[in-house]
Design a protein around this motif. Structure first.
Motif, PDB file in Angstrom:
ATOM      1  N   VAL A 179      66.318  36.435  41.118  1.00  0.00           N
ATOM      2  CA  VAL A 179      67.272  35.381  40.772  1.00  0.00           C
ATOM      3  C   VAL A 179      66.535  34.122  40.306  1.00  0.00           C
ATOM      4  N   ALA A 180      65.435  33.803  40.956  1.00  0.00           N
ATOM      5  CA  ALA A 180      64.650  32.629  40.552  1.00  0.00           C
ATOM      6  C   ALA A 180      64.121  32.792  39.133  1.00  0.00           C
ATOM      7  N   ARG A 181      63.633  33.968  38.806  1.00  0.00           N
ATOM      8  CA  ARG A 181      63.133  34.218  37.445  1.00  0.00           C
ATOM      9  C   ARG A 181      64.265  34.137  36.428  1.00  0.00           C
ATOM     10  N   ALA A 182      65.406  34.735  36.760  1.00  0.00           N
ATOM     11  CA  ALA A 182      66.540  34.709  35.837  1.00  0.00           C
ATOM     12  C   ALA A 182      67.058  33.289  35.635  1.00  0.00           C
ATOM     13  N   LYS A 183      67.073  32.515  36.707  1.00  0.00           N
ATOM     14  CA  LYS A 183      67.540  31.123  36.599  1.00  0.00           C
ATOM     15  C   LYS A 183      66.603  30.311  35.703  1.00  0.00           C
ATOM     16  N   ALA A 184      65.293  30.543  35.832  1.00  0.00           N
ATOM     17  CA  ALA A 184      64.334  29.813  34.996  1.00  0.00           C
ATOM     18  C   ALA A 184      64.448  30.210  33.530  1.00  0.00           C
ATOM     19  N   ALA A 185      64.793  31.466  33.277  1.00  0.00           N
ATOM     20  CA  ALA A 185      64.865  31.953  31.893  1.00  0.00           C
ATOM     21  C   ALA A 185      66.180  31.610  31.205  1.00  0.00           C
ATOM     22  N   GLN A 186      67.211  31.300  31.982  1.00  0.00           N
ATOM     23  CA  GLN A 186      68.553  31.167  31.399  1.00  0.00           C
ATOM     24  C   GLN A 186      68.690  30.041  30.361  1.00  0.00           C
ATOM     25  N   PRO A 187      68.180  28.826  30.611  1.00  0.00           N
ATOM     26  CA  PRO A 187      68.380  27.788  29.594  1.00  0.00           C
ATOM     27  C   PRO A 187      67.781  28.152  28.236  1.00  0.00           C
ATOM     28  N   GLY A 188      66.607  28.772  28.245  1.00  0.00           N
ATOM     29  CA  GLY A 188      65.987  29.165  26.994  1.00  0.00           C
ATOM     30  C   GLY A 188      66.758  30.248  26.274  1.00  0.00           C
ATOM     31  N   TRP A 189      67.305  31.178  27.042  1.00  0.00           N
ATOM     32  CA  TRP A 189      68.109  32.251  26.443  1.00  0.00           C
ATOM     33  C   TRP A 189      69.380  31.676  25.825  1.00  0.00           C
ATOM     34  N   GLU A 190      70.054  30.782  26.530  1.00  0.00           N
ATOM     35  CA  GLU A 190      71.265  30.169  25.972  1.00  0.00           C
ATOM     36  C   GLU A 190      70.939  29.357  24.729  1.00  0.00           C
ATOM     37  N   ALA A 191      69.776  28.677  24.749  1.00  0.00           N
ATOM     38  CA  ALA A 191      69.395  27.814  23.623  1.00  0.00           C
ATOM     39  C   ALA A 191      69.099  28.592  22.343  1.00  0.00           C
ATOM     40  N   ARG A 192      68.857  29.877  22.461  1.00  0.00           N
ATOM     41  CA  ARG A 192      68.612  30.674  21.255  1.00  0.00           C
ATOM     42  C   ARG A 192      69.835  30.714  20.338  1.00  0.00           C
ATOM     43  N   GLY A 193      71.006  30.504  20.909  1.00  0.00           N
ATOM     44  CA  GLY A 193      72.217  30.478  20.102  1.00  0.00           C
ATOM     45  C   GLY A 193      72.812  31.866  19.907  1.00  0.00           C
ATOM     46  N   HIS A 194      74.064  31.864  19.480  1.00  0.00           N
ATOM     47  CA  HIS A 194      74.800  33.120  19.355  1.00  0.00           C
ATOM     48  C   HIS A 194      74.162  34.075  18.357  1.00  0.00           C
ATOM     49  N   ASP A 195      73.748  33.574  17.206  1.00  0.00           N
ATOM     50  CA  ASP A 195      73.247  34.470  16.163  1.00  0.00           C
ATOM     51  C   ASP A 195      71.995  35.221  16.612  1.00  0.00           C
ATOM     52  N   GLU A 196      71.075  34.535  17.268  1.00  0.00           N
ATOM     53  CA  GLU A 196      69.855  35.208  17.688  1.00  0.00           C
ATOM     54  C   GLU A 196      70.141  36.182  18.831  1.00  0.00           C
ATOM     55  N   ARG A 197      71.021  35.796  19.739  1.00  0.00           N
ATOM     56  CA  ARG A 197      71.371  36.718  20.826  1.00  0.00           C
ATOM     57  C   ARG A 197      72.058  37.961  20.278  1.00  0.00           C
ATOM     58  N   ILE A 198      72.938  37.776  19.306  1.00  0.00           N
ATOM     59  CA  ILE A 198      73.609  38.923  18.685  1.00  0.00           C
ATOM     60  C   ILE A 198      72.581  39.866  18.069  1.00  0.00           C
ATOM     61  N   ALA A 199      71.628  39.321  17.336  1.00  0.00           N
ATOM     62  CA  ALA A 199      70.616  40.148  16.684  1.00  0.00           C
ATOM     63  C   ALA A 199      69.802  40.931  17.707  1.00  0.00           C
TER      64      ALA A 199
ATOM     65  N   ASN B 140      64.545  46.106  27.751  1.00  0.00           N
ATOM     66  CA  ASN B 140      63.550  45.045  27.906  1.00  0.00           C
ATOM     67  C   ASN B 140      62.355  45.186  26.969  1.00  0.00           C
ATOM     68  N   ASP B 141      62.268  46.294  26.248  1.00  0.00           N
ATOM     69  CA  ASP B 141      61.304  46.373  25.148  1.00  0.00           C
ATOM     70  C   ASP B 141      61.686  45.406  24.030  1.00  0.00           C
ATOM     71  N   VAL B 142      62.938  44.997  24.017  1.00  0.00           N
ATOM     72  CA  VAL B 142      63.468  44.126  22.959  1.00  0.00           C
ATOM     73  C   VAL B 142      63.707  42.707  23.457  1.00  0.00           C
ATOM     74  N   LEU B 143      64.245  42.582  24.654  1.00  0.00           N
ATOM     75  CA  LEU B 143      64.684  41.280  25.148  1.00  0.00           C
ATOM     76  C   LEU B 143      63.520  40.419  25.630  1.00  0.00           C
ATOM     77  N   PRO B 144      63.692  39.107  25.634  1.00  0.00           N
ATOM     78  CA  PRO B 144      62.681  38.216  26.216  1.00  0.00           C
ATOM     79  C   PRO B 144      62.530  38.471  27.714  1.00  0.00           C
ATOM     80  N   ALA B 145      61.409  38.079  28.259  1.00  0.00           N
ATOM     81  CA  ALA B 145      61.126  38.291  29.680  1.00  0.00           C
ATOM     82  C   ALA B 145      62.157  37.591  30.552  1.00  0.00           C
ATOM     83  N   ASP B 146      62.581  38.275  31.612  1.00  0.00           N
ATOM     84  CA  ASP B 146      63.400  37.738  32.699  1.00  0.00           C
ATOM     85  C   ASP B 146      64.845  37.435  32.319  1.00  0.00           C
ATOM     86  N   VAL B 147      65.248  37.854  31.138  1.00  0.00           N
ATOM     87  CA  VAL B 147      66.653  37.718  30.749  1.00  0.00           C
ATOM     88  C   VAL B 147      67.499  38.787  31.441  1.00  0.00           C
ATOM     89  N   LEU B 148      66.912  39.963  31.645  1.00  0.00           N
ATOM     90  CA  LEU B 148      67.602  41.093  32.255  1.00  0.00           C
ATOM     91  C   LEU B 148      66.660  41.731  33.275  1.00  0.00           C
TER      92      LEU B 148
END
Length: 474
Positions: free
Chosen positions: A51-71, A193-201
């Motif tokens: 949970v600590a890792r996911a919490k630290a990663a969350q702001p950066g993941w959200e900041a990527r924006g919808h288009d990058e997350r969709i891709a 997780n071969d695709v996603l950034p670290a600690d997002v999932l």
């Protein structure tokens, strides 16, 4: 994170995720009871770290924006497709569902399909007032860290139902798979997780103590749970401490009503799969069938023909489409309910006993006629390859019976479409299907009422459920 898609066989997938030799917990093949691999056994400290890792990663993941997350979600779907056969074989062995039919290969395909559909779903800001003096819009932002607690019956697909919308909206996700089927889920997460950034999932494998800690963790902002009503109530209690938002898809004891005038032979195949998909181990499966007296015997006979022509056995055998129960506890429930129905006057039309020649956890696909409300097989959720068939003479009786239990996940009405739609509006369930049962679609909201939980999944409403509204006023 890698831009190249890795293609792995089943052995390579297991090597990635299983515990070291001499550690972890053995996971058995549902059909053969041979050891498949060793699931990691993690504890509360591992939950806290995840949970600590996911919490630290969350702001950066959200900041990527919808288009990058969709891709990125589209790429995770590609990665699942590239590894589909290895994932399906692992799933078939661990869960028991055969490769073919609406089973293991179907489930893996649904994972990539749901990812793509969810990624492509648009959630636009909504103008709520624009009168020339006031302009107010409702926007949706990530809720934060989502705890996703999954079941053993459709472990990968239901996992994606939780993961895909959460990631799409900018949340990070900590996944706790069922202790009965952890390997297939951990393998899917590894591929993603071969695709996603670290600690997002992040996956955390353990027992109920691990799930309880995840649900109650002070840094979990949303809990998505699919499982029993009893466990759902405990999660609701936990949410008083962390004020986590909840989506709960809980138990179901779905009723089907066959109206006079329906064609028994025309509906028999769809009735069968509505009840026996995944060998009956589906929350929204058809679990009690009410048939009008005028066509009762014909419906029973037509269903008997379908049941007796449907092959059951080891899921890796390409000809089979029904498999074993996933675990001994569920097998015992099914056997108990059939025995009780027989003792209470139920007529075993076909089946009615373990299929011991196939393996320890196989139970014959079973139809039980001439039972009634009040018999345990009708009133309790059997979650296995058994369907009770109940005779009625007045549709008002059938509606009252459909509504009498605490469950309200799904239901179905079979017969003239216009008449069926009128009856559907009177049934207390989250979904009522007409002349089918149990089909889901990534753009059609799905959720239960009463003891079957609350909150919606899928489509735009599903995205809203893993977000928090924000009003921009001015």
């Amino acid at each position: 994170m890698s831009d190249s898609t890795q293609v792995l066989d089943e052995t390579a997938l297991l090597d990635r995720i299983q515990a070291a030799e001499g550690a972890g917990r053995d996971i058995l093949d549902a059909a053969t009871r041979e050891v498949i691999g060793r699931a990691p056994v993690q504890d509360i400290s591992d939950v806290d770290a995840a949970v600590a890792r996911a919490k630290a990663a969350q702001p950066g993941w959200e900041a990527r924006g919808h288009d990058e997350r969709i891709a990125l979600l589209m790429k995770t779907a590609d990665a699942i497709d590239a590894n589909a056969e290895a994932l399906a074989r692992l799933l078939s062995r661990e869960q028991g569902k055969p490769l073919n039919g609406p089973n293991a290969r179907f489930e893996v395909g649904a994972c990539s399909g749901w990812l793509r559909a969810t990624a492509a779903t648009v959630l636009e800001p909504q103008v709520v007032v624009d009168d020339g003096e006031v302009h107010a819009e409702m926007h949706y932002r990530a809720v934060g860290v989502v705890g996703a607690i999954g079941p053993w019956n459709w472990p990968m697909m239901i996992g994606i139902w939780q993961i895909a919308p959460a990631l799409r909206m900018g949340n990070t996700v900590v996944v706790k798979p069922s202790e009965n089927t952890p390997l297939s889920v951990l393998a899917m997460l590894s591929v993603m997780n071969d695709v996603l950034p670290a600690d997002v999932l992040i996956g955390v494998s353990g027992d109920r103590e691990v799930g309880a800690r995840l649900a109650a963790h002070p840094n979990i902002d949303k809990v998505m749970f699919t499982g029993s009503t009893a466990t759902g109530r405990k999660i609701i209690e936990s949410s008083a401490g962390n004020l986590a938002r909840l989506t709960l898809e809980l138990g179901g004891n779905d009723a089907g009503i066959v109206l006079p005038g329906a064609d028994p032979k025309a509906i028999a195949q769809d009735l069968f799969w509505g009840a026996f998909i995944n060998t009956g181990q589906t929350c929204a499966a058809l679990k009690r069938l009410y048939v009008h007296d005028s066509i009762y015997n014909e419906v029973v006979d037509a269903l008997k023909d379908v049941v007796e022509q449907t092959p059951m056995g080891n899921g890796l055998d390409e000809k089979n489409v029904l498999g074993p129960l996933q675990n001994k506890a569920q097998f015992d429930i099914v056997a108990r309910l059939v025995d009780d129905a027989r003792a209470n006057g139920g007529r075993i039309v076909t089946g009615g006993a373990p299929a011991s020649e196939l393996g320890e956890l196989f139970y014959q696909p079973t139809l039980v006629a001439d039972v009634a409300d009040g018999v345990a097989l009708v009133d309790e959720e059997q979650f296995g390859p058994v369907l009770p068939i109940i005779r009625y003479s007045d549709v008002e009786e059938a509606i009252a019976s459909a509504n009498q239990l605490e469950f309200g996940l799904g239901a179905s009405v079979w017969g003239d479409r216009d008449e069926a739609r009128k009856i559907a509006t009177r049934i207390q369930s989250g979904t009522v299907w007409i002349n089918s049962h149990g089909g889901v679609h990534p753009m059609i909201p799905f959720g239960g009422v009463k003891g079957s939980g609350y909150g919606l999944e899928f489509g735009v409403e599903g995205l809203k459920s893993v977000a928090v509204p924000q009003i921009i006023n001015g």
